[in-house]
Enzyme design. Structure first.
Site, PDB file in Angstrom:
ATOM      1  N   ASN A 147      -5.758  11.247  -3.776  1.00  0.00           N
ATOM      2  CA  ASN A 147      -4.797  10.488  -4.679  1.00  0.00           C
ATOM      3  C   ASN A 147      -4.534  11.639  -5.834  1.00  0.00           C
ATOM      4  O   ASN A 147      -3.616  11.628  -6.538  1.00  0.00           O
ATOM      5  CB  ASN A 147      -5.408   9.134  -4.975  1.00  0.00           C
ATOM      6  CG  ASN A 147      -6.542   9.052  -5.231  1.00  0.00           C
ATOM      7  OD1 ASN A 147      -7.521   9.328  -4.697  1.00  0.00           O
ATOM      8  ND2 ASN A 147      -6.970   8.410  -6.539  1.00  0.00           N
ATOM      9  N   GLN A 175      -2.660   7.700   0.622  1.00  0.00           N
ATOM     10  CA  GLN A 175      -1.800   8.820   0.231  1.00  0.00           C
ATOM     11  C   GLN A 175      -1.060   9.637   1.036  1.00  0.00           C
ATOM     12  O   GLN A 175       0.049  10.124   0.688  1.00  0.00           O
ATOM     13  CB  GLN A 175      -2.464   9.758  -0.972  1.00  0.00           C
ATOM     14  CG  GLN A 175      -3.118   9.057  -2.272  1.00  0.00           C
ATOM     15  CD  GLN A 175      -2.024   8.499  -3.107  1.00  0.00           C
ATOM     16  OE1 GLN A 175      -0.850   9.227  -3.101  1.00  0.00           O
ATOM     17  NE2 GLN A 175      -2.116   7.869  -3.967  1.00  0.00           N
ATOM     18  N   SER A 195      -0.881   1.260   2.398  1.00  0.00           N
ATOM     19  CA  SER A 195      -0.429   0.533   1.222  1.00  0.00           C
ATOM     20  C   SER A 195       1.130   0.625   1.144  1.00  0.00           C
ATOM     21  O   SER A 195       1.497   1.990   0.780  1.00  0.00           O
ATOM     22  CB  SER A 195      -1.229   0.748   0.040  1.00  0.00           C
ATOM     23  OG  SER A 195      -0.944  -0.284  -0.903  1.00  0.00           O
ATOM     24  N   THR A 233      -1.650 -18.013   4.148  1.00  0.00           N
ATOM     25  CA  THR A 233      -0.361 -17.831   4.574  1.00  0.00           C
ATOM     26  C   THR A 233      -0.018 -16.556   4.439  1.00  0.00           C
ATOM     27  O   THR A 233      -0.258 -15.962   3.230  1.00  0.00           O
ATOM     28  CB  THR A 233       0.321 -18.954   4.012  1.00  0.00           C
ATOM     29  OG1 THR A 233      -0.169 -20.284   4.238  1.00  0.00           O
ATOM     30  CG2 THR A 233       1.910 -18.801   4.296  1.00  0.00           C
ATOM     31  N   CYS A 321      -5.832   4.000 -12.118  1.00  0.00           N
ATOM     32  CA  CYS A 321      -6.825   2.986 -12.437  1.00  0.00           C
ATOM     33  C   CYS A 321      -7.839   3.609 -13.555  1.00  0.00           C
ATOM     34  O   CYS A 321      -8.640   2.890 -13.880  1.00  0.00           O
ATOM     35  CB  CYS A 321      -7.371   2.398 -11.241  1.00  0.00           C
ATOM     36  SG  CYS A 321      -7.450   3.716  -9.942  1.00  0.00           S
TER      37      CYS A 321
END
Ligand SMILES: Cc1ncc(COP(=O)(O)O)c(C=O)c1O
Length: 379
Positions: A147, A175, A195, A233, A321
């Protein structure tokens, strides 16, 4: 007008994805577990998305388990090892925290962990991975494309070597997907995490891929969803958005790779010409087409990042992050950069919506701001 050059942190959501999600949120409100028409409609959307994700990854739809993103998928695979008793884990020293922190947790629970070091270009060799194996190695977990640097590991050779030795492999492809060919029909990894928000999809949506027959231990218990691997759910609209983003990758990957590389290379040539005293971090040969990690000699990265932000340009110092923390990037340190070199480095990542005019405007700003910061001298 902002110039967004931080596509490895997250990407703007594609209009096609917004449209598919909006339509789902508006019209498809049933609970996918319900046994009526509304439930069936929601379930059908999930299964269509599963097919699109699987096609994009060269996987079977039955291997795809939807999650709330790659951190969850990485945690599910690594923390699942706790269920299997003591043993040995092989990983690298340039992993994302969502692999490194679970690995450290496993270590404190008694598992032995080998972190194979990268070379000064940020690369692992398949031989170094194979040399780290032991008879009790339960899993190898590796990041495919980094990343921070965009360095792409030789995953096909690593996966083939591990498959022939009967050792399970987990690949963090977060990535790589959308910027690099990710094809499980050619790379025999057992598990793969990805992701949606790194490829024009929504945040909080992703998947874990696990080949048939590989052990999977549920991270969230308490429901039949995702074949009892992930109770709760489903995030139907998020899953639909992920499916649409993957379908776009299947259509556009080759074209995207060329366009990203063109923009990235123009940016690098511009920085060399107009800023000077810049150094590229990571293997140029084995790198995502959209990523540039650059050391601006004699310039504090955080200061440059803030100056650029004030002028309308978004880039990153290390991983998103990590921003706000003053410790130098563990990835750049693992490649042998000094703390000062690591702190002088920025990650610039292009993606959908970036154009030549924006690159040229960004280069001019880099030129002005770096010169100003260098003139001001060390803080
Ligand atoms: C390599 C890598 N793995 C995992 C993640 C975590 O992904 P998510 O934001 O979906 O939890 C990221 C996101 O920055 C990443 O770059």
């Amino acid at each position: 007008m902002r110039i967004y050059l931080d596509h490895n942190a997250t990407t703007p959501v594609r209009a096609e994805v917004v449209q598919a999600m909006t339509q789902t949120l508006t019209d498809v409100y049933g609970n996918p577990s319900s046994g009526h028409a509304e439930g069936d409609a929601a379930r059908a959307r999930i299964e269509a998305a599963r097919d699109a994700v699987a096609r994009c990854l060269g996987a079977s739809p039955s291997w795809v388990y939807f999650t709330a993103g790659a951190s969850e998928a990485n945690n599910a695979v690594l923390m699942g090892l706790l269920e299997e008793g003591p043993g040995h884990l092989v990983t690298s020293n340039v992993e994302h925290p969502s692999v490194e922190e679970p690995a450290a947790r496993l270590e404190s629970a008694g598992m032995q962990v080998t972190r194979v070091p990268v070379d000064e270009e940020g690369l692992l060799t398949p031989e170094a991975i194979f040399a780290a194996l032991r008879p009790d190695t339960r899993l190898v977990s590796l990041i495919w494309a980094n990343n921070e640097t965009g360095v792409v590991q030789p995953m096909e050779a690593i996966a083939e070597g591990l498959a022939s030795r009967g050792v399970r492999l987990h690949v963090d492809a977060t990535q790589a997907l959308g910027k690099w060919p990710v094809d499980l029909s050619r790379v025999p990894a057992d598990y793969l995490s990805c992701s949606a928000h790194k490829l024009g999809g929504p945040k909080g949506s992703g998947c874990l891929v696990a080949r048939a027959g590989t052990p999977l231990h549920p991270l969230i218990r308490g429901g039949p969803q995702e074949r009892r691997v992930r109770g709760g759910t489903e995030n139907v609209a998020g899953i639909v958005g992920f499916g649409r983003a993957c379908a776009l990758v299947s259509e556009e990957l080759a074209e995207r790779m060329l366009e990203y590389a063109r923009l990235r290379d123009r940016l690098w040539e511009g920085l060399e010409a107009k800023v000077g005293e810049v150094r590229r971090n990571g293997s140029v040969e084995h790198m995502l087409p959209n990523t540039l990690n650059v050391e601006f000699l004699g310039t504090a990265g955080e200061v440059l990042l803030q100056a650029l932000d004030l002028e309308g340009v978004a880039v990153s110092a290390g991983a998103a992050c990590h921003s706000g923390s003053i410790s130098p990037s563990h990835v750049l340190s693992a490649m042998g950069l000094s703390p000062e070199q690591a702190r002088s480095s920025l990650r610039i990542s292009v993606g959908h919506g970036v154009d030549t005019g924006q690159i040229d405007a960004a280069v001019d700003l880099f030129g002005e701001l770096v010169a100003r910061i260098r003139r001001a001298g060390p803080a």
